[in-house]
Design a protein around this motif. Structure first.
Motif, PDB file in Angstrom:
ATOM      1  N   VAL A 158      -6.241  12.512 -13.989  1.00 12.67           N
ATOM      2  CA  VAL A 158      -5.635  12.828 -12.690  1.00 12.67           C
ATOM      3  C   VAL A 158      -5.311  11.546 -11.930  1.00 12.67           C
ATOM      4  O   VAL A 158      -4.208  11.388 -11.381  1.00 12.67           O
ATOM      5  CB  VAL A 158      -6.563  13.734 -11.856  1.00 12.67           C
ATOM      6  N   ASN A 159      -6.266  10.619 -11.881  1.00  6.27           N
ATOM      7  CA  ASN A 159      -6.013   9.353 -11.198  1.00  6.27           C
ATOM      8  C   ASN A 159      -4.852   8.607 -11.852  1.00  6.27           C
ATOM      9  O   ASN A 159      -4.003   8.029 -11.162  1.00  6.27           O
ATOM     10  CB  ASN A 159      -7.266   8.477 -11.232  1.00  6.27           C
ATOM     11  N   ALA A 160      -4.822   8.605 -13.182  1.00  2.67           N
ATOM     12  CA  ALA A 160      -3.755   7.905 -13.890  1.00  2.67           C
ATOM     13  C   ALA A 160      -2.391   8.532 -13.599  1.00  2.67           C
ATOM     14  O   ALA A 160      -1.406   7.827 -13.365  1.00  2.67           O
ATOM     15  CB  ALA A 160      -4.031   7.923 -15.392  1.00  2.67           C
ATOM     16  N   ALA A 161      -2.329   9.859 -13.630  1.00  4.46           N
ATOM     17  CA  ALA A 161      -1.062  10.551 -13.363  1.00  4.46           C
ATOM     18  C   ALA A 161      -0.599  10.329 -11.925  1.00  4.46           C
ATOM     19  O   ALA A 161       0.588  10.111 -11.670  1.00  4.46           O
ATOM     20  CB  ALA A 161      -1.218  12.038 -13.645  1.00  4.46           C
ATOM     21  N   THR A 168       2.807   8.363 -10.914  1.00  4.82           N
ATOM     22  CA  THR A 168       3.828   9.062 -10.127  1.00  4.82           C
ATOM     23  C   THR A 168       4.212   8.265  -8.892  1.00  4.82           C
ATOM     24  O   THR A 168       5.402   8.143  -8.556  1.00  4.82           O
ATOM     25  CB  THR A 168       3.320  10.457  -9.718  1.00  4.82           C
ATOM     26  N   LEU A 169       3.215   7.710  -8.196  1.00  4.37           N
ATOM     27  CA  LEU A 169       3.506   6.875  -7.027  1.00  4.37           C
ATOM     28  C   LEU A 169       4.310   5.650  -7.428  1.00  4.37           C
ATOM     29  O   LEU A 169       5.243   5.245  -6.727  1.00  4.37           O
ATOM     30  CB  LEU A 169       2.201   6.448  -6.342  1.00  4.37           C
ATOM     31  N   LEU A 170       3.955   5.056  -8.557  1.00  4.95           N
ATOM     32  CA  LEU A 170       4.684   3.894  -9.060  1.00  4.95           C
ATOM     33  C   LEU A 170       6.148   4.228  -9.313  1.00  4.95           C
ATOM     34  O   LEU A 170       7.060   3.514  -8.863  1.00  4.95           O
ATOM     35  CB  LEU A 170       4.028   3.404 -10.350  1.00  4.95           C
ATOM     36  N   LEU A 171       6.379   5.326 -10.024  1.00  2.17           N
ATOM     37  CA  LEU A 171       7.746   5.704 -10.368  1.00  2.17           C
ATOM     38  C   LEU A 171       8.555   6.097  -9.137  1.00  2.17           C
ATOM     39  O   LEU A 171       9.744   5.776  -9.025  1.00  2.17           O
ATOM     40  CB  LEU A 171       7.730   6.856 -11.372  1.00  2.17           C
ATOM     41  N   SER A 172       7.908   6.792  -8.211  1.00  2.00           N
ATOM     42  CA  SER A 172       8.604   7.269  -7.024  1.00  2.00           C
ATOM     43  C   SER A 172       8.954   6.136  -6.061  1.00  2.00           C
ATOM     44  O   SER A 172      10.061   6.086  -5.517  1.00  2.00           O
ATOM     45  CB  SER A 172       7.744   8.311  -6.307  1.00  2.00           C
ATOM     46  N   ARG A 173       8.019   5.222  -5.856  1.00  7.82           N
ATOM     47  CA  ARG A 173       8.206   4.165  -4.856  1.00  7.82           C
ATOM     48  C   ARG A 173       8.987   2.970  -5.395  1.00  7.82           C
ATOM     49  O   ARG A 173       9.838   2.408  -4.712  1.00  7.82           O
ATOM     50  CB  ARG A 173       6.837   3.706  -4.344  1.00  7.82           C
ATOM     51  N   PHE A 174       8.721   2.565  -6.646  1.00 10.89           N
ATOM     52  CA  PHE A 174       9.273   1.305  -7.139  1.00 10.89           C
ATOM     53  C   PHE A 174      10.353   1.473  -8.210  1.00 10.89           C
ATOM     54  O   PHE A 174      11.029   0.501  -8.543  1.00 10.89           O
ATOM     55  CB  PHE A 174       8.142   0.427  -7.689  1.00 10.89           C
ATOM     56  N   GLY A 200      -4.339   7.315 -21.062  1.00 13.18           N
ATOM     57  CA  GLY A 200      -3.048   7.035 -21.697  1.00 13.18           C
ATOM     58  C   GLY A 200      -2.068   8.178 -21.772  1.00 13.18           C
ATOM     59  O   GLY A 200      -0.892   8.028 -21.413  1.00 13.18           O
ATOM     60  N   ALA A 201      -2.509   9.341 -22.246  1.00 15.89           N
ATOM     61  CA  ALA A 201      -1.578  10.464 -22.400  1.00 15.89           C
ATOM     62  C   ALA A 201      -1.072  10.978 -21.060  1.00 15.89           C
ATOM     63  O   ALA A 201       0.038  11.514 -20.979  1.00 15.89           O
ATOM     64  CB  ALA A 201      -2.241  11.599 -23.184  1.00 15.89           C
ATOM     65  N   ALA A 202      -1.876  10.827 -20.007  1.00 17.33           N
ATOM     66  CA  ALA A 202      -1.426  11.237 -18.671  1.00 17.33           C
ATOM     67  C   ALA A 202      -0.277  10.348 -18.206  1.00 17.33           C
ATOM     68  O   ALA A 202       0.730  10.831 -17.674  1.00 17.33           O
ATOM     69  CB  ALA A 202      -2.583  11.177 -17.682  1.00 17.33           C
ATOM     70  N   VAL A 203      -0.426   9.038 -18.408  1.00 20.74           N
ATOM     71  CA  VAL A 203       0.647   8.100 -18.083  1.00 20.74           C
ATOM     72  C   VAL A 203       1.871   8.410 -18.943  1.00 20.74           C
ATOM     73  O   VAL A 203       3.005   8.480 -18.443  1.00 20.74           O
ATOM     74  CB  VAL A 203       0.190   6.647 -18.314  1.00 20.74           C
ATOM     75  N   ALA A 204       1.641   8.627 -20.227  1.00 24.77           N
ATOM     76  CA  ALA A 204       2.746   8.897 -21.150  1.00 24.77           C
ATOM     77  C   ALA A 204       3.483  10.180 -20.787  1.00 24.77           C
ATOM     78  O   ALA A 204       4.720  10.241 -20.853  1.00 24.77           O
ATOM     79  CB  ALA A 204       2.206   8.986 -22.578  1.00 24.77           C
ATOM     80  N   GLN A 205       2.748  11.220 -20.403  1.00 22.59           N
ATOM     81  CA  GLN A 205       3.378  12.490 -20.062  1.00 22.59           C
ATOM     82  C   GLN A 205       4.269  12.366 -18.832  1.00 22.59           C
ATOM     83  O   GLN A 205       5.397  12.872 -18.808  1.00 22.59           O
ATOM     84  CB  GLN A 205       2.333  13.584 -19.827  1.00 22.59           C
ATOM     85  N   MET A 263       0.839  -1.201   0.000  1.00 25.18           N
ATOM     86  CA  MET A 263       0.000   0.000   0.000  1.00 25.18           C
ATOM     87  C   MET A 263       0.871   1.247   0.000  1.00 25.18           C
ATOM     88  O   MET A 263       1.771   1.398   0.834  1.00 25.18           O
ATOM     89  CB  MET A 263      -0.911   0.003   1.233  1.00 25.18           C
ATOM     90  N   VAL A 264       0.618   2.148  -0.946  1.00 22.01           N
ATOM     91  CA  VAL A 264       1.355   3.405  -1.019  1.00 22.01           C
ATOM     92  C   VAL A 264       0.348   4.546  -1.085  1.00 22.01           C
ATOM     93  O   VAL A 264      -0.361   4.710  -2.076  1.00 22.01           O
ATOM     94  CB  VAL A 264       2.281   3.454  -2.262  1.00 22.01           C
TER      95      VAL A 264
END
Length: 272
Positions: free
Chosen positions: A75-78, A82-88, A218-223, A49-50
């Motif tokens: 917003v939810n996707a971004a 961000t949590l994924l990239l920061s934590r893992f 998709g574009a939010a994740v991509a950005q 949990m993060v």
């Protein structure tokens, strides 16, 4: 004194090498059904949990992966990305999910592997600024490209592995299963915070962006991946044609489309 400092430096170096994070692949999907098949395929899954978001760590083939459901919308996707990239700290990010088709040559059940993604609902709406569809990078302060390019290596790998994926058949209106094979193409996916169910809007997206599919994440994740410089790939399976009957087609094709999209992601990860 110098000897002590030298030994401390050696100890720090050894510690850093010993506890260096292991490579991991990030996998994301907007809905539960879009990540369910991937989650079921994980070996030794473990929930982490993060900040209220559940990430599932495990193995897929020979790869260590971390999987999460982003929720609907940019917003939810971004946030989840961000949590994924920061934590893992994943080396790569793959997004699986459904979309509305805007390419007249594609039907529900077909798959679009995004060569590029763009925000279709972003831009200047005043006459005081030069109209632009470009977002601005908060890190560099420079404009981002209108279209976020997929990682070329992941894109090529996806194009290679899909020929060996066993897709589910496409349901017919009268029941049964269609013999028409699922068409897989690379193309342009556009993103906006709206469920498109309008032939007029479909024509506009096709004319303005050359869009093959439209969705909401998709574009939010991509950005986020583009700005943090993490390779990414967006895979979308069409649940409808984004027209006046989109809600009806969505209910019918969504489960199959989500599973087929997830199968592509699983095949890519196992081929890495």
């Amino acid at each position: 004194m110098k000897k002590t400092i030298f030994l401390l430096l050696l100890a720090q170096l050894a510690f850093g090498q010993r506890y260096k994070p292991k490579p991991v692949i990030g996998l994301l999907g907007a809905f539960g059904a879009e990540v369910a098949l991937v989650k079921e395929s994980l070996k030794k899954p473990k929930a982490v949990m993060v900040d209220g978001v559940t990430f599932t760590c495990g193995r897929l083939g020979k790869q260590r992966v971390v999987l999460a459901e982003t929720g609907i919308g940019k917003v939810n996707a971004a946030m989840t990305t961000t949590l994924l990239l920061s934590r893992f700290r994943p080396q790569k990010v793959l997004f699986t999910g459904i979309a509305g088709g805007t390419n007249p040559d594609l039907q529900p059940g077909d798959i679009v592997i995004a060569r590029q993604t763009a925000h279709h609902d972003y831009g200047s709406i005043t006459d005081k600024n030069t109209p632009t569809r470009q977002t601005r990078n908060a890190i560099t302060k420079e404009f981002n490209p209108v279209f976020f390019p997929a990682d070329s290596t992941l894109l090529h790998l996806a194009e290679t592995v899909v020929s060996n994926v066993s897709f589910e058949g496409i349901p017919l209106a009268s029941g049964g299963v269609s013999n028409r094979p699922v068409k897989v193409t690379t193309g342009t996916v556009v993103t906006g915070d709206v469920f498109v169910a309008s032939p007029t809007k479909v024509s506009s997206l096709r004319a303005d962006f050359g869009a093959d599919a439209t969705e909401m994440e998709g574009a939010a994740v991509a950005q986020v991946c583009y700005q943090i410089q993490v390779p990414h790939l967006i895979i979308r399976s069409l649940s409808d044609r984004a027209d006046a009957e989109a809600h009806i087609a969505y209910d019918k094709f969504y489960p199959m489309a989500a599973r087929n999209s997830a199968k592509v992601v699983i095949a890519i990860v196992k081929a890495l």
